[in-house]
Each structure stands twice: as C-alpha cells, then as structure tokens.
Design a protein around this motif. Sequence first.
Motif, PDB file in Angstrom:
ATOM      1  N   LYS A   1       0.993  -1.465   0.135  1.00 48.39           N
ATOM      2  CA  LYS A   1      -0.503   0.104  -0.051  1.00 48.39           C
ATOM      3  C   LYS A   1       0.560   1.492   0.030  1.00 48.39           C
ATOM      4  O   LYS A   1       0.003   2.015  -1.266  1.00 48.39           O
ATOM      5  N   VAL A   2       2.202   1.375   0.580  1.00 47.59           N
ATOM      6  CA  VAL A   2       2.642   2.299   1.015  1.00 47.59           C
ATOM      7  C   VAL A   2       3.369   2.271  -0.324  1.00 47.59           C
ATOM      8  O   VAL A   2       3.265   3.590  -0.618  1.00 47.59           O
ATOM      9  N   ASP A   5       1.387   3.535  -2.613  1.00 40.35           N
ATOM     10  CA  ASP A   5       0.297   5.523  -2.837  1.00 40.35           C
ATOM     11  C   ASP A   5       1.737   6.555  -3.024  1.00 40.35           C
ATOM     12  O   ASP A   5       1.248   6.942  -3.536  1.00 40.35           O
ATOM     13  N   GLN A  27       8.371  10.438   3.991  1.00 40.51           N
ATOM     14  CA  GLN A  27       6.323  10.069   4.225  1.00 40.51           C
ATOM     15  C   GLN A  27       6.403   8.778   4.814  1.00 40.51           C
ATOM     16  O   GLN A  27       5.161   7.851   4.440  1.00 40.51           O
ATOM     17  N   ILE A  28       7.481   7.620   4.028  1.00 39.43           N
ATOM     18  CA  ILE A  28       7.776   6.669   3.873  1.00 39.43           C
ATOM     19  C   ILE A  28       7.086   5.863   5.501  1.00 39.43           C
ATOM     20  O   ILE A  28       5.523   5.337   6.033  1.00 39.43           O
ATOM     21  N   ARG A  31       3.168   7.081   6.487  1.00 35.32           N
ATOM     22  CA  ARG A  31       2.480   6.034   5.737  1.00 35.32           C
ATOM     23  C   ARG A  31       2.721   4.847   5.600  1.00 35.32           C
ATOM     24  O   ARG A  31       1.452   4.434   6.297  1.00 35.32           O
ATOM     25  N   GLY A  32       2.800   3.950   5.840  1.00 35.29           N
ATOM     26  CA  GLY A  32       3.421   2.781   6.807  1.00 35.29           C
ATOM     27  C   GLY A  32       2.827   2.716   8.093  1.00 35.29           C
ATOM     28  O   GLY A  32       1.633   1.821   7.894  1.00 35.29           O
ATOM     29  N   VAL A  35      -0.618   3.021   8.214  1.00 31.05           N
ATOM     30  CA  VAL A  35      -1.778   1.985   6.854  1.00 31.05           C
ATOM     31  C   VAL A  35      -1.362   1.111   7.896  1.00 31.05           C
ATOM     32  O   VAL A  35      -2.543   0.148   8.034  1.00 31.05           O
TER      33      VAL A  35
END
Length: 192
Positions: A1-2, A5, A27-28, A31-32, A35
């Motif tokens: 998903k990461v 996106d 952002q990794i 964002r992880g 998620v």
Amino acid sequence: KVLHDLFEADVRTKSDFEALGERVRPQILPRGQAVLRMAGPPLKALFEATELLRSLEGANRGNGPLLSFLAELREELSRLLPADFLIRFAEDRLIHIGRYLLALAIRAERGALHLEKALERSREIRDLTGWHAENLRDLPPYASVEKRQALAEFVWMIEEYKVSLFAQELKTAIPVSRKRIEARMGDIQRML
C-alpha cells in the motif's frame, strides 16, 4: 500500500527518480504507520469472523444445509476483504469493512440457530447481488462514468442492507431499506 501510494509515478529519467525519492523519503515511515492503523480493525474483524465460522463448522459437521450456508458466508468474507483490500478500497470504505465483517459473524451465529430464517433472507441478498452482477456483465462499453460509479456504490448499499437485516444493533451508515434499494436499481437502469 505504501509503495502503491508513494511510488506509483511516471518516472522515466534518473533525475525524476531521484526527485521522487527525495520527495517521498520523509513520508515512508509515517505512511506505513498510518496503513498499519488503517488495516488493523478490518484484519481483526476478519480473524474473528473466520474463527467463528471455523467453530460453527466444527460444531455442525453433520448438518449439510448449515455447512452450505456457512460456505456461502466464507465466500462473502473473501469478497469483503480480498488480499489487495488496502489498495482496492479507499480509506473511508475500510472504516465500514470491519462492521460488515462483524455483521457477517452475527449472521452466521444467528443462522446456526435459525437456519430457515437466515436462508430466506439470504435468497433476497442473492437476488440483489445477482441483479448487480448481471448489470455489470451487460454494461456496454459506452456506459457513462456515472452509471459505472453507481454500480460500484450499489455493492456497498447491499452491504448496508445486510447490516439492517442481520445485525440491526450495528446500525447502518446510510438509511437503507428494500424500497430504497429498488428505487436505486431503477435509477441505475435509467442511466446511460
């Protein structure tokens, strides 16, 4: 998903690649983490529903009609939360998936106690999903975006209707009834 996106981009040069890397690097991790928070509730509901189905199947090994009913629910379970659910469903939809899975578990428990009633209501759901599948199958290539979107949203209306039929205590996210569903079916039919 990461990866989907953040990294799904049209990168054709080394400089584009490096620019993308610099832009998404900070952002990794956040964002992880987001998620993981997003995936937790539906995965927990999936586990609980799966365990309940397994338990009911084990306790009713000799009851063919109930086992068939539970097999149908297992198929619904896999449609509600496919392997690619994080990519397939928008974040605002994932909020509801856990409730749909909980409603499915309640439906299984109540079906084990009152199978005839559950089968009767299941026929109504099969009619609605059959109508949806037929309309998707017969959708012409020139069908409008509006009609395609309406058919996609109709699936979730059916899920809300299941909540209203089988697990009223969970409450529906939208007002739903057979009459509203039939009205929406008529609206979809009239779309180009």
